[in-house]
Design an enzyme around this catalytic site. Structure first.
Site, mmCIF file in Angstrom:
data_model
loop_
_atom_site.group_PDB
_atom_site.id
_atom_site.type_symbol
_atom_site.label_atom_id
_atom_site.label_comp_id
_atom_site.label_asym_id
_atom_site.label_seq_id
_atom_site.Cartn_x
_atom_site.Cartn_y
_atom_site.Cartn_z
ATOM 1 N N LYS A 154 0.823 -1.220 0.000
ATOM 2 C CA LYS A 154 0.000 0.000 0.000
ATOM 3 C C LYS A 154 0.850 1.260 0.000
ATOM 4 O O LYS A 154 0.474 2.268 -0.610
ATOM 5 C CB LYS A 154 -0.921 0.022 1.221
ATOM 6 C CG LYS A 154 -2.137 -0.847 1.079
ATOM 7 C CD LYS A 154 -3.217 -0.359 2.034
ATOM 8 C CE LYS A 154 -4.514 -1.110 1.850
ATOM 9 N NZ LYS A 154 -5.558 -0.628 2.749
ATOM 10 N N LYS B 69 -4.868 -9.352 -7.109
ATOM 11 C CA LYS B 69 -6.078 -9.546 -6.308
ATOM 12 C C LYS B 69 -7.196 -8.625 -6.794
ATOM 13 O O LYS B 69 -6.922 -7.477 -7.159
ATOM 14 C CB LYS B 69 -5.695 -9.202 -4.860
ATOM 15 C CG LYS B 69 -6.688 -9.544 -3.816
ATOM 16 C CD LYS B 69 -6.184 -9.114 -2.440
ATOM 17 C CE LYS B 69 -6.236 -7.620 -2.251
ATOM 18 N NZ LYS B 69 -6.080 -7.169 -0.875
ATOM 19 N N LYS C 145 -10.936 -3.082 -4.400
ATOM 20 C CA LYS C 145 -11.726 -1.853 -4.604
ATOM 21 C C LYS C 145 -10.831 -0.692 -5.003
ATOM 22 O O LYS C 145 -11.307 0.309 -5.512
ATOM 23 C CB LYS C 145 -12.579 -1.520 -3.382
ATOM 24 C CG LYS C 145 -11.904 -1.621 -2.044
ATOM 25 C CD LYS C 145 -12.941 -1.679 -0.911
ATOM 26 C CE LYS C 145 -12.352 -2.323 0.325
ATOM 27 N NZ LYS C 145 -13.323 -2.867 1.244
HETATM 28 P P1 TYM Z 1 -10.611 -5.351 3.542
HETATM 29 O O1 TYM Z 1 -11.565 -4.275 3.861
HETATM 30 O O2 TYM Z 1 -9.549 -5.107 2.550
HETATM 31 O O3 TYM Z 1 -11.386 -6.639 3.067
HETATM 32 C C1 TYM Z 1 -12.453 -7.193 3.835
HETATM 33 C C2 TYM Z 1 -12.428 -8.710 3.764
HETATM 34 O O4 TYM Z 1 -12.509 -9.128 2.396
HETATM 35 C C3 TYM Z 1 -11.430 -9.999 2.094
HETATM 36 N N1 TYM Z 1 -11.019 -9.766 0.713
HETATM 37 C C4 TYM Z 1 -10.900 -10.731 -0.201
HETATM 38 N N2 TYM Z 1 -11.093 -12.056 -0.131
HETATM 39 C C5 TYM Z 1 -10.884 -12.773 -1.248
HETATM 40 N N3 TYM Z 1 -10.482 -12.216 -2.431
HETATM 41 C C6 TYM Z 1 -10.276 -10.885 -2.535
HETATM 42 N N4 TYM Z 1 -9.910 -10.348 -3.706
HETATM 43 C C7 TYM Z 1 -10.480 -10.074 -1.390
HETATM 44 N N5 TYM Z 1 -10.372 -8.738 -1.146
HETATM 45 C C8 TYM Z 1 -10.696 -8.571 0.143
HETATM 46 C C9 TYM Z 1 -10.327 -9.627 3.072
HETATM 47 O O5 TYM Z 1 -9.429 -10.689 3.249
HETATM 48 C C10 TYM Z 1 -11.117 -9.305 4.315
HETATM 49 O O6 TYM Z 1 -11.417 -10.489 5.032
HETATM 50 N N6 TYM Z 1 -7.468 -5.384 7.447
HETATM 51 C C11 TYM Z 1 -8.785 -5.800 6.984
HETATM 52 C C12 TYM Z 1 -9.907 -5.219 7.797
HETATM 53 C C13 TYM Z 1 -9.807 -5.470 9.265
HETATM 54 C C14 TYM Z 1 -10.039 -6.710 9.927
HETATM 55 C C15 TYM Z 1 -9.846 -6.438 11.309
HETATM 56 C C16 TYM Z 1 -10.354 -7.985 9.479
HETATM 57 C C17 TYM Z 1 -9.507 -4.555 10.221
HETATM 58 N N7 TYM Z 1 -9.538 -5.121 11.446
HETATM 59 C C18 TYM Z 1 -9.951 -7.446 12.257
HETATM 60 C C19 TYM Z 1 -10.485 -8.989 10.442
HETATM 61 C C20 TYM Z 1 -10.291 -8.733 11.811
HETATM 62 C C21 TYM Z 1 -8.957 -5.322 5.545
HETATM 63 O O7 TYM Z 1 -8.321 -4.404 5.094
HETATM 64 O O8 TYM Z 1 -9.951 -5.937 4.884
#
Ligand code: TYM
Length: 342
Positions: A122, A205, A208
């Site tokens: 990032k 991947k 968004k």
């Molecule tokens: P974020 O907001 O990027 O994504 C949310 C969830 O979606 C999953 N994900 C995917 N899974 C499969 N293929 C993809 N292309 C894909 N893109 C996103 C992510 O793995 C995630 O499960 N750091 C986290 C948010 C967070 C969090 C937490 C998660 C903050 N605190 C505590 C679990 C527990 C994040 O940026 O997810």
């Protein structure tokens, strides 16, 4: 280092979060949200969060952040999260996340944080100009999870390293203070679509933040848009194989089959038994039809819910109160362990 207590010693509790930075994608849905829904029916208390404090580690326009948080809440509910059965809230309404994150900033080591690949991705080439929050992000994530003593965290594959760090932080805290206070949380990374790839490039991947909207399916896309994106998705010229081994060197083909399997609740092998030998000109319309049938009801319900923002805000503030009831005593106990006078 002494081991943290087995997670079985704690109330089975699920925590997970999604960032309200831009809209929900099919990757979020298949990699995470769909599993959040089924976990409501299993033997867990389920706590789900719109992590707005994580979102602002990169610039967010304030009005867009507000709208994206409400839209994400609508997406959770439209996908099947029931606010009567799950605690659903946005992170900034529960200050205990930030309180515990500070303690964890003092537990986590610089060397651990520097190894986080998501920060490197990032921050890109200009890491000197990244926010301090982006660097500290995984310690806040550990706090999100451990402030509820969560035992299980459903996520996509890309979050695996952050969950390992969460276990390292729990272990070091317990060791340094000579307690068995924080659990060793188990990641739940399951299903056919733990890593949904870009429709334009099978090595990237689905995200968004990808500049090309054609690279992803958004949960708000209408049927024509979904069909057009699948029709234009990159593939190779060969027909589909009859067994999963045949997808090994074919990332784009593998991605579309994984998406199909996850949407249909089938295994990849079962999908290939049905579609093996078919060219993409036949498989893509099947995938479009399946995607539209599964996603259109969700996007219609999201649109209906977003039209009533007061109702969404009520759900979020009630969820935040329920979340604080769990988090507050855990932060108080943490402060006692650390030796803070209160
Ligand atoms: P974020 O907001 O990027 O994504 C949310 C969830 O979606 C999953 N994900 C995917 N899974 C499969 N293929 C993809 N292309 C894909 N893109 C996103 C992510 O793995 C995630 O499960 N750091 C986290 C948010 C967070 C969090 C937490 C998660 C903050 N605190 C505590 C679990 C527990 C994040 O940026 O997810």
């Amino acid at each position: 280092m002494s081991e943290a207590p087995a997670s079985t010693a704690f109330t089975p509790r699920v925590f997970s979060g999604i960032q309200p930075s831009g809209g929900l994608t099919l990757g979020n849905y298949l990699g995470a949200l769909k599993r959040f829904v089924t976990m409501q029916d299993e033997a867990y208390q389920t706590v789900y969060c719109m992590v707005d404090m994580h979102a602002i580690t990169v610039w967010q326009d304030p009005a867009k952040l507000t709208a994206a948080t409400r839209e994400l809440c609508a997406g959770f509910i439209a996908s099947g999260i029931d606010p009567e059965r799950s605690i659903l809230f946005n992170q900034s309404q529960v200050p205990e996340h930030a309180q515990l994150a500070w303690i964890f900033n003092c537990v986590a080591r610089m060397g651990w944080m520097k190894r986080m690949t998501q920060f490197k991705d990032k921050a890109g080439k200009n890491a000197e100009n990244a926010s301090l929050g982006l660097f500290a992000y995984p310690a806040l994530m550990a706090a999100d999870i451990l402030v509820y003593h969560a035992t299980h965290v459903p996520v996509g594959e890309d979050q695996k390293q952050h969950l390992e760090l969460t276990r390292d932080i729990a272990t070091k805290f317990n060791h340094d203070y000579g307690v068995d206070f924080f659990p060793l949380t188990e990641p739940v990374i399951e299903g056919a679509a733990t890593r949904v790839m870009s429709l334009r490039d099978g090595s990237k991947k689905m995200s968004k933040s990808d500049p090309s909207d054609m690279s992803r399916i958004n949960m708000t896309d209408d049927a024509d848009t979904i069909a057009a994106k699948i029709r234009k998705a990159r593939t190779d010229p060969d027909a589909l194989p009859s067994e999963a081994d045949g997808l090994a060197e074919r990332p784009e083909a593998r991605n579309l089959v994984n998406i199909y399997a996850a949407l249909a609740d089938m295994t990849v092998d079962a999908v290939l038994r049905d579609v093996g030998g078919k060219p993409f000109s036949e498989f893509k319309p099947m995938l479009s039809e399946l995607a539209v049938s599964k996603l259109s009801p969700i996007s219609a319900e999201m649109a209906r819910l977003v039209a009533a923002p007061d109702e969404i805000d009520r759900i979020l503030s009630r969820g935040a109160e329920q979340a604080r009831d769990i988090a507050r005593p855990i932060v108080e106990k943490t402060y006692d362990i650390v030796g803070m006078v209160r």
